[in-house]
Design a protein around this motif. Structure first.
Motif, PDB file in Angstrom:
ATOM      1  N   ASP A  10       0.975  -1.099   0.007  1.00  0.00           N
ATOM      2  CA  ASP A  10       0.219  -0.049  -0.250  1.00  0.00           C
ATOM      3  C   ASP A  10       0.772   1.263   0.045  1.00  0.00           C
ATOM      4  OD1 ASP A  10       0.918   0.340   2.556  1.00  0.00           O
ATOM      5  OD2 ASP A  10      -0.970  -0.844   3.405  1.00  0.00           O
ATOM      6  N   HIS A  37      -1.771  -5.084  -4.764  1.00  0.00           N
ATOM      7  CA  HIS A  37      -2.369  -4.049  -4.155  1.00  0.00           C
ATOM      8  C   HIS A  37      -3.647  -4.104  -4.654  1.00  0.00           C
ATOM      9  CE1 HIS A  37      -3.043  -0.203  -2.615  1.00  0.00           C
ATOM     10  NE2 HIS A  37      -3.517   0.127  -3.874  1.00  0.00           N
ATOM     11  N   TRP A  39      -7.665  -2.281  -4.078  1.00  0.00           N
ATOM     12  CA  TRP A  39      -8.289  -1.238  -3.440  1.00  0.00           C
ATOM     13  C   TRP A  39      -9.583  -1.364  -3.952  1.00  0.00           C
ATOM     14  CZ3 TRP A  39     -10.577   2.529  -6.815  1.00  0.00           C
ATOM     15  CH2 TRP A  39     -10.773   2.111  -8.464  1.00  0.00           C
ATOM     16  N   GLN A  55      -9.031   7.764  -7.168  1.00  0.00           N
ATOM     17  CA  GLN A  55      -8.715   6.584  -6.214  1.00  0.00           C
ATOM     18  C   GLN A  55      -8.104   5.485  -7.168  1.00  0.00           C
ATOM     19  OE1 GLN A  55     -11.649   5.445  -3.432  1.00  0.00           O
ATOM     20  NE2 GLN A  55     -13.025   7.231  -3.909  1.00  0.00           N
ATOM     21  N   ALA A  59      -4.184   4.127  -6.681  1.00  0.00           N
ATOM     22  CA  ALA A  59      -4.047   2.682  -6.767  1.00  0.00           C
ATOM     23  C   ALA A  59      -2.665   2.396  -7.612  1.00  0.00           C
ATOM     24  CB  ALA A  59      -5.087   1.984  -6.889  1.00  0.00           C
ATOM     25  N   THR A  62       0.640   4.043  -6.518  1.00  0.00           N
ATOM     26  CA  THR A  62       0.928   3.003  -5.355  1.00  0.00           C
ATOM     27  C   THR A  62       1.756   1.788  -5.617  1.00  0.00           C
ATOM     28  OG1 THR A  62      -0.788   3.959  -3.850  1.00  0.00           O
ATOM     29  CG2 THR A  62       0.492   2.045  -3.199  1.00  0.00           C
ATOM     30  N   SER A  85      -9.240  -4.655  -7.873  1.00  0.00           N
ATOM     31  CA  SER A  85     -10.601  -3.959  -7.282  1.00  0.00           C
ATOM     32  C   SER A  85     -11.195  -5.069  -6.404  1.00  0.00           C
ATOM     33  CB  SER A  85     -11.477  -3.304  -8.240  1.00  0.00           C
ATOM     34  OG  SER A  85     -12.372  -2.636  -7.651  1.00  0.00           O
TER      35      SER A  85
END
Length: 302
Positions: A10, A37, A39, A55, A59, A62, A85
């Motif tokens: 993250d 990752h 999200w 967002q 992501a 990140t 997701s």
């Protein structure tokens, strides 16, 4: 089939430390690294998402940050990026199921105080079917090794010896999975395997001759013999691994925390059988996760 070591990432420093630890472990195992990752869109973005950034874009950034950092440090290591997701717990459990082990970051309070274990990490550790490693923020390659002469980094002298691998051994449930993981980890590092077995003293009953100092000495001798017998087959399977055994009266968690101060890795087990309240990690493992400063691997067993 390509073997993987996976790491959940993250935007935190602790997850970046976990990604680098996972990269080093992948190299030790001859495996590829998978960075994951997860999200989910939220009506109210998290405070970590910069203003003016979606967002989804955050992501992407990140994950890319972690990938760039790892590839720069280990240019020859195959790195796979996975952006999902999905809920973090579900995504990480799926990643664990497809990997040799899963590595997660945990906000550290220093080598003495240990970890702050978040709810996601706790739920993953309690439910994963494969080993899960927790790595504190700030953990580096140098922390895995004994101090090098003249302050030279272990990165510059690869043959600098590793610190001990510590195994918490419960002779009531001497399951193969944690023991084998610890022997294999010590073998890959060329490290000493330090086996810790601690037990609460059981007061002797009148007339059984087991009370007082003599009774305690006899109990320790019996437990030492049991530890030797439990490890005999593993010593034969891993003849090149030096093993140090400590049997003592006391709390297992306390002994493991003390031993971890000079360790590169602590190995503990977790029973996978569900209790009345669902899955749990056990009191000793729970204490170790919250108070050990070096990386901790939780190995599930039936």
């Amino acid at each position: 089939m390509v073997r993987h070591v996976s790491a959940g990432v993250d935007a935190s420093d602790e997850s970046l430390a976990a990604a680098h630890w996972a990269a080093r472990e992948a190299l030790r195992r001859g495996a590829a690294l998978r960075l994951v990752h997860a999200w989910k869109w939220q009506p109210q973005p998290a405070p970590s998402v910069p203003l003016g950034t979606t967002q989804r874009a955050w992501a992407d950034q990140t994950l890319e940050r972690a990938v760039r950092s790892v590839r720069a440090a280990h240019p020859g290591l195959p790195v796979e990026e996975v952006l999902l997701s999905a809920s973090p717990v579900g995504a990480l459990l799926a990643a664990a199921a497809e990997s040799d082990l899963l590595v997660l970051g945990s906000r550290g309070l220093g080598r003495i105080a240990g970890f702050v274990v978040g709810s996601v990490s706790q739920r993953v550790v309690a439910r994963a079917g494969h080993p899960v490693v927790l790595v504190r923020a700030g953990e580096t390659s140098a922390d895995e090794h004994l101090p090098a002469l003249n302050g030279v980094s272990p990165d510059e002298i690869p043959e600098t010896p590793y610190r001990d691998v510590v195994l918490g051994l419960d002779t009531r449930h001497p399951c193969d999975e944690p023991i084998e993981f610890a022997f294999d980890a010590a073998r890959r590092r060329g490290a000493v395997l330090r086996v810790i077995h601690a037990f609460d003293e059981v007061p002797g009953r009148p007339g059984d001759g087991r009370s007082g100092a003599v009774g305690t000495t006899e109990l320790i001798t019996e437990r030492e013999q049991l530890v030797v017998a439990t490890l005999r087959a593993w010593r034969e399977k891993y003849p090149g691994v030096p093993v140090s055994e400590t049997v003592t009266v006391g709390r297992a968690a306390t002994e493991l925390v003390q031993a971890s101060a000079h360790a590169s890795l602590v190995v503990v087990g977790r029973r996978t059988r569900e209790g009345r309240l669902g899955t749990h990690i056990g009191s000793v493992t729970h204490a170790v996760l919250h108070h050990v400063g070096c990386p901790v691997v939780v190995v599930p067993y039936a």
